[in-house]
Design an enzyme around this catalytic site. Structure first.
Site, PDB file in Angstrom:
ATOM      1  N   GLU A  50       0.799  -1.177  -0.049  1.00  0.00           N
ATOM      2  CA  GLU A  50       0.094   0.034   0.044  1.00  0.00           C
ATOM      3  C   GLU A  50       0.791   1.196   0.051  1.00  0.00           C
ATOM      4  O   GLU A  50       1.691   1.395   0.794  1.00  0.00           O
ATOM      5  CB  GLU A  50      -0.761   0.108   1.311  1.00  0.00           C
ATOM      6  CG  GLU A  50      -2.284   0.298   1.257  1.00  0.00           C
ATOM      7  CD  GLU A  50      -2.617   0.198   2.346  1.00  0.00           C
ATOM      8  OE1 GLU A  50      -2.897   1.446   3.188  1.00  0.00           O
ATOM      9  OE2 GLU A  50      -3.073  -0.707   3.134  1.00  0.00           O
ATOM     10  N   ASP A  61      -4.365   9.664  10.569  1.00  0.00           N
ATOM     11  CA  ASP A  61      -3.065   9.322  10.953  1.00  0.00           C
ATOM     12  C   ASP A  61      -2.476   9.701  12.118  1.00  0.00           C
ATOM     13  O   ASP A  61      -2.504  11.082  12.692  1.00  0.00           O
ATOM     14  CB  ASP A  61      -2.083   9.548   9.871  1.00  0.00           C
ATOM     15  CG  ASP A  61      -2.258   8.733   8.445  1.00  0.00           C
ATOM     16  OD1 ASP A  61      -2.256   7.422   8.716  1.00  0.00           O
ATOM     17  OD2 ASP A  61      -2.712   9.377   7.578  1.00  0.00           O
TER      18      ASP A  61
END
Ligand code: PLP
Lengths: 265, 399
Positions: A50, A61
């Protein structure tokens, strides 16, 4: 038509094991460095990759990926660099791009998918694209046989799980916990519960991400999921290393250790 | 752009608005949407909020006609809607009291908020103190230094202030950090967003809490001058004070709606926060609207002398009102705003917030265009006490 990612899950299911999916933002630690790191991940045993499209406002994140993305952005990483990385890595393993929605919209949905195809990418993970906003995305990915990987969370209702599962191809990304990316001391027990709930509505592959960082955790997840996604743990090794070479060696060692845990027996 | 599936439910304004958020937040956004819709139709909630506004906020806020200032605005009649006289000194209190009441209704005990200049943070901390809620305010590290007085204010009110060191260390990063907190603590926590941006239902809900500004002002204008104004003007950061005063006038087709954005050092300089004037459609912080962004879709840093307008996004309803031509948006430079700031202070004895000064500079332009027959209604969104340091530095007044 199936993508390399689709084929991978057919294979790993036959082999009664989970697929190891490694994550790294494009352009981190440097453009050429990211390709070396990803190559080491594949050589160590990652079944799929990914590649993160670094974004200025990554609300999903935690600090580790934020810092990596920031560093990459400061070096000027954009769509061109992301697709160059896809091209290099897709030759080695099934590859998807993980990106917040705005970079896709800005680049152009159709153009993004054309570039994806041209460079051998299987599709994209879109963590902030809700199914309600995805009609054009679904239409265009269908035309180009590109994987649409949506993320679901422990708070997702059964009714929504069904809709998201229907809209997804490649795999369904199960966020193991309510929170952001990062390393955790243990994998939330909510992860297995969520995967069980997804299994009740679909037989599509399910991969678990968020907080999986050690071989023990990965092995535990591999027992019930089709895929195990590891990102922050790799990135932290690179951030803690004194040289790129040292970092790459550590990344490869971690990939080897994680890969050993993918077998269910 | 993706076509909306169901624009009613998803909070779309034409192609704008909607929800671009991690799936983890959907359940909370649905819960909030329901709470807001239920409250709208619940007389008990409306009474509780109205009582608070009467006895705590100080509503209705008055209208002041600015006759001496008007001489510099083409002689037009200038009506100031005095949101600066509200408790905590700006329009922000309208929204925080509404959302804090909803927080209690949802059974949550903790609120989080983002703040740039500190105005929304102070308002949120105030509402939390009043209602016995725990309050954490995220504020860019740069801003905590620039606005240390407001940091102290929030602490005095019992809030925790968390300096945000990520990214550009300003408002946009404070919002990111608040969203991360929310994703993690969504079961116990309400994100008390301070403007009409963010995912649905925020743009609609925050607008509804600020509509009272326009509802009151429309009546007050009719009483005072016997007709509707020719134009309604407000400054636009995220767009909450502007949509609050615009919204009740949208059906009054002869009333021009004019939003004044922060032109910073001028649009050409690239150093501005005029999102509609100088930006492009995109997605930021959970909503599709105009955004200041580069060719890769990365958010650009905004610049303005006014911390409260210094944001690279804008509410989606403004994007829509702009595209359909119902509202106009202009950019006012730092210098134009500071001139109007000084002028209102010296001609009327009212020191406005620097944000608000952008609307006043717009009023000078529009007044000169329309002449002395015109009636202009301006949202005086806040007072300038918080800006004394910035203004003193700008005008060279030693402190
Ligand atoms: C007095 C005042 N006016 C306007 C604004 C801008 O916000 P909005 O555009 O949401 O009204 C602020 C924000 O801090 C403010 O303090």
């Amino acid at each position: 038509m199936s993508t390399p990612l689709d084929d991978l899950f057919v294979k790993t299911r036959k082999e009664n094991r989970a697929a190891l999916i490694g994550f790294l933002p494009a352009g981190f630690p440097t453009q050429s460095g990211s390709i070396s790191v990803l190559t080491a991940m594949v050589h160590g045993g990652c079944d799929a990759i990914e590649i993160g499209f670094p974004y200025s406002d990554p609300v999903m994140d935690g600090p580790i990926i934020q810092a990596a993305s920031d560093q990459s952005l400061k070096q000027g990483t954009g769509a061109k660099e992301v697709f160059a990385t896809v091209r290099a890595i897709a030759a080695l393993a099934p590859t998807v791009v993980m990106t917040y929605w705005n970079p896709i919209e800005r680049y152009g949905v159709k153009k993004f998918l054309d570039s994806m195809k041209e460079n051998g990418g299987s599709g994209a993970v879109t963590p902030d694209l809700t199914i309600e906003e995805s009609s054009q995305w679904i239409e265009e990915t269908k035309k180009l046989d590109s994987n649409r990987i949506f993320v679901v969370a422990p708070s997702t209702s059964d009714e929504r799980l069904k809709k998201v599962a229907e809209a997804s191809t490649g795999f369904i990304y199960a966020a193991s916990l309510m929170g952001v990316t990062g390393t955790r001391a243990s994998v939330s027990t909510g992860a297995q519960t969520l995967v069980d709930r997804i299994r009740r509505v679909t037989d599509k592959p399910v991969a678990v991400g968020l907080g999986v960082s050690t071989p023990e955790q990965a092995h535990e997840v591999a027992r019930y999921a089709d895929g195990v996604i590891v990102g922050s743990a790799f990135i932290r090794l690179l951030q803690e290393s004194k040289s790129e070479e040292e970092g790459i060696n550590k990344v490869k060692d971690l990939a080897i250790a994680l890969a050993q845990g993918m077998k269910r027996s | 752009m993706s076509a909306p599936v169901d624009s009613q439910i998803l909070g779309h304004f034409g192609p704008y608005g909607g929800r671009f958020v991690p799936e983890a937040l959907i359940a909370a956004l649905d819960e909030l949407t329901l709470a807001h819709e239920t409250a709208l139709n619940d007389p008990a909630f409306q009474k509780e909020l109205a009582d608070l506004h009467r006895t705590y906020t100080g509503r209705p806020s008055i209208i002041t006609e600015a006759k001496r200032f008007a001489e510099h605005a083409g002689g037009a009649r200038i009506l100031l809607k005095r949101e600066d006289l509200n408790h905590t000194g700006s329009h922000k209190i309208n929204n925080v009291l509404g959302q804090a009441l909803l927080t209690k209704r949802m059974g949550k005990k903790r609120i989080i908020a983002e703040t740039g200049a500190g105005q929304h943070g102070v308002a949120a901390a105030t509402a939390a103190a009043l209602m016995g809620l725990e309050c954490v305010v995220y504020m860019g590290e740069e801003d905590t230094k620039r606005q240390s007085l407001n940091v102290a204010r929030m602490k005095l009110l019992g809030a925790e202030v968390v300096p945000v060191t990520q990214g550009s260390k300003t408002l946009k990063d404070a919002i990111n950090e608040a969203m991360r907190d929310w994703v993690t603590n969504v079961e116990t926590t309400h994100y008390l967003l301070g403007t009409v941006a963010g995912p649905h239902p925020f743009p609609t809900m925050v607008r509804d809490f600020h509509r009272i500004i326009g509802v009151e002002a429309r009546e007050q204008c009719l009483d005072l001058v016997g007709r509707l104004p020719d134009a309604v003007l407000a400054c636009v950061g995220g767009g909450s004070n502007a949509i609050g005063i615009f919204h009740p006038f949208i059906e009054d087709k002869n009333v021009r709606l004019i939003g004044l954005e922060a032109g910073g050092r001028g649009i050409e300089s690239g150093l501005h926060a005029a999102t509609i004037t100088g930006g492009t459609p995109g997605v930021l912080h959970g909503t599709r609207s105009y955004v200041l962004q580069d060719e890769n879709g990365q958010t650009l840093e905004s610049h303005s002398i006014s911390a409260g307008l210094d944001y690279p996004g804008v509410g989606p309803e403004h994007a829509y009102l702009h595209d359909i031509g119902r509202a106009e948006y202009r950019a006012i430079t730092d210098d134009e705003a500071m001139y109007a700031f000084s002028l209102l202070s010296k001609t009327e004895g009212i020191i406005p917030a620097i944000e608000t000064a952008h609307a006043l500079a717009g009023a000078m332009q529009v007044g000169n265009e329309l002449g002395s027959d015109a009636v202009l209604l301006i949202n005086l969104s806040g007072r300038g006490d918080k800006d004394v340091q910035t203004a003193a530095a700008y005008f060279g007044i030693p402190l």
